[in-house]
Motif scaffolding. Structure first.
Motif, PDB file in Angstrom:
ATOM      1  N   ASN A  96      -3.377   0.874   0.998  1.00  0.00           N
ATOM      2  CA  ASN A  96      -2.796  -0.114   1.886  1.00  0.00           C
ATOM      3  C   ASN A  96      -1.783  -0.988   1.150  1.00  0.00           C
ATOM      4  N   ILE A  97      -2.144  -1.414  -0.059  1.00  0.00           N
ATOM      5  CA  ILE A  97      -1.216  -2.243  -0.842  1.00  0.00           C
ATOM      6  C   ILE A  97       0.017  -1.432  -1.216  1.00  0.00           C
ATOM      7  N   SER A  98      -0.159  -0.158  -1.569  1.00  0.00           N
ATOM      8  CA  SER A  98       0.996   0.694  -1.871  1.00  0.00           C
ATOM      9  C   SER A  98       1.914   0.814  -0.657  1.00  0.00           C
ATOM     10  N   ALA A  99       1.324   0.993   0.510  1.00  0.00           N
ATOM     11  CA  ALA A  99       2.110   1.076   1.746  1.00  0.00           C
ATOM     12  C   ALA A  99       2.832  -0.244   1.994  1.00  0.00           C
ATOM     13  N   GLY A 100       2.112  -1.352   1.817  1.00  0.00           N
ATOM     14  CA  GLY A 100       2.720  -2.667   2.010  1.00  0.00           C
ATOM     15  C   GLY A 100       3.845  -2.935   1.031  1.00  0.00           C
ATOM     16  N   LEU A 101       3.668  -2.515  -0.217  1.00  0.00           N
ATOM     17  CA  LEU A 101       4.735  -2.668  -1.214  1.00  0.00           C
ATOM     18  C   LEU A 101       5.963  -1.849  -0.846  1.00  0.00           C
ATOM     19  N   TYR A 102       5.723  -0.639  -0.343  1.00  0.00           N
ATOM     20  CA  TYR A 102       6.835   0.212   0.100  1.00  0.00           C
ATOM     21  C   TYR A 102       7.623  -0.502   1.200  1.00  0.00           C
TER      22      TYR A 102
END
Length: 140
Positions: A96-102
């Motif tokens: 989720n954090i990776s998606a949010g960072l993207y």
């Protein structure tokens, strides 16, 4: 007395000669250290920004699902991002954090680095950036 005058004149000449010298060249190591320091500061600022977003979006609830279809810590909107992410994994904190960072990177790119505008793009509301910026103060 003469020794003292000579010493003062020598010091004065030394100081004057130094004033007209070029600064020493920057070494490759100094350049690398400067870049690493900048990278650390940027990483720290981005860390604080992400923490602020998470606190505002989900209050650190990794299983949060809003009534508008936003999922996880960074509240990724399913309708908007359905084709971009694996929705079987969207509640996994790291994913989720990776998606949010993207998404945040896309917003920062679109805003040309303007954090306030990027946060508006991220959430869609002009009231959102002050909330996140305030929460960022909680993280060092």
């Amino acid at each position: 007395m003469i020794k003292r005058i000579l010493l003062v004149m020598t010091m004065w000449l030394l100081v004057m000669s130094m004033a007209f010298q070029h600064p020493p060249p920057i070494t490759e190591i100094e350049i690398i250290e400067t870049h690493q320091d900048i990278a650390r500061r940027l990483a720290k600022d981005k860390y604080r920004l992400v923490c602020g977003i998470i606190e505002v979006e989900s209050n650190w609830n990794e299983k949060a699902i809003s009534r508008t279809g936003d999922y996880g810590l960074m509240q990724i909107n399913k309708r908007t991002w359905q084709k971009h992410f694996d929705w079987d994994r969207i509640l996994e904190p790291e994913y989720n954090i990776s998606a949010g960072l993207y998404i945040l990177e896309l917003c920062l790119e679109k805003s040309r680095g303007d954090i306030f505008r990027a946060l508006i793009y991220y959430n869609g509301s002009g009231k959102y950036p002050p909330k996140v910026l305030k929460k960022m103060e909680n993280y060092q």
